[in-house]
Design an enzyme around this catalytic site. Structure first.
Site, mmCIF file in Angstrom:
data_model
loop_
_atom_site.group_PDB
_atom_site.id
_atom_site.type_symbol
_atom_site.label_atom_id
_atom_site.label_comp_id
_atom_site.label_asym_id
_atom_site.label_seq_id
_atom_site.Cartn_x
_atom_site.Cartn_y
_atom_site.Cartn_z
ATOM 1 C CE LYS A 19 -3.379 2.231 3.124
ATOM 2 N NZ LYS A 19 -4.272 2.863 2.152
ATOM 3 C CB THR A 22 -3.372 7.067 2.451
ATOM 4 O OG1 THR A 22 -4.616 7.045 3.163
ATOM 5 C CG2 THR A 22 -2.596 8.324 2.803
ATOM 6 C CD GLU A 72 -5.539 3.138 -0.822
ATOM 7 O OE1 GLU A 72 -5.355 2.346 0.122
ATOM 8 O OE2 GLU A 72 -5.805 4.338 -0.671
HETATM 9 C C1 LIG Z 1 -9.201 8.791 10.683
HETATM 10 C C2 LIG Z 1 -9.114 8.399 9.255
HETATM 11 O O1 LIG Z 1 -9.840 8.874 8.412
HETATM 12 N N1 LIG Z 1 -8.184 7.463 8.939
HETATM 13 C C3 LIG Z 1 -7.951 6.853 7.733
HETATM 14 C C4 LIG Z 1 -8.450 7.309 6.510
HETATM 15 C C5 LIG Z 1 -8.133 6.599 5.388
HETATM 16 N N2 LIG Z 1 -7.371 5.467 5.484
HETATM 17 C C6 LIG Z 1 -7.080 4.662 4.308
HETATM 18 O O2 LIG Z 1 -6.708 5.406 3.180
HETATM 19 C C7 LIG Z 1 -7.234 4.798 1.994
HETATM 20 C C8 LIG Z 1 -8.178 5.661 1.254
HETATM 21 O O3 LIG Z 1 -9.034 6.337 2.079
HETATM 22 C C9 LIG Z 1 -7.865 3.554 2.412
HETATM 23 O O4 LIG Z 1 -6.905 2.560 2.364
HETATM 24 C C10 LIG Z 1 -8.270 3.957 3.824
HETATM 25 O O5 LIG Z 1 -8.589 2.929 4.613
HETATM 26 C C11 LIG Z 1 -6.906 5.033 6.711
HETATM 27 O O6 LIG Z 1 -6.233 4.001 6.817
HETATM 28 N N3 LIG Z 1 -7.197 5.737 7.812
#
Ligand SMILES: CC(=O)Nc1ccn([C@@H]2O[C@H](CO)[C@@H](O)[C@H]2O)c(=O)n1
Length: 101
Positions: A19, A22, A72
């Site tokens: 990954k 983000t 991702e």
């Molecule tokens: C508090 C808060 O928002 N935390 C987040 C937000 C996003 N993401 C990851 O980023 C990518 C796209 O959104 C996906 O892989 C999501 O899971 C994360 O791990 N943690």
């Protein structure tokens, strides 16, 4: 050093280099190319690695493609579902590209 959190379920993919981006809302994308950032788990704030930000680029939800999904380690459908759960209705995202340091 700045800090960013990720949901714990992504820790293994990040540590394995599977990954490498983000996608965040503007308020969660306060980093710039070259920044070194501490990474911890959202749920318990446990530190798990440092990353260097390569680039921060705006991307519209409707323009997400297979390349974003591959970065991702998801299918495009999975990625859109995940983002829709985290940020319901949000159209403008910011792609943070990073590498482990
Ligand atoms: C508090 C808060 O928002 N935390 C987040 C937000 C996003 N993401 C990851 O980023 C990518 C796209 O959104 C996906 O892989 C999501 O899971 C994360 O791990 N943690």
């Amino acid at each position: 050093m700045k800090n960013i959190t990720f949901y714990g379920r992504f820790e293994n993919d990040i540590l394995a280099g599977r990954k490498t981006i983000t996608l965040r809302e503007a308020s969660d994308a306060n980093v710039s190319a070259g920044d070194k950032v501490r990474v911890s788990r959202y749920e318990d704030d446990v530190f798990f690695c440092n990353i260097e930000v390569i680039a921060v680029t705006p991307v519209m939800f409707d323009n997400l493609n297979e390349t974003h999904a591959a970065q991702e380690n998801m299918t495009l459908e999975q990625l859109k579902d995940v983002i829709s759960e985290i940020y319901p209705g949000l159209r403008e995202l910011f792609m943070i590209e990073f590498r482990l340091i």
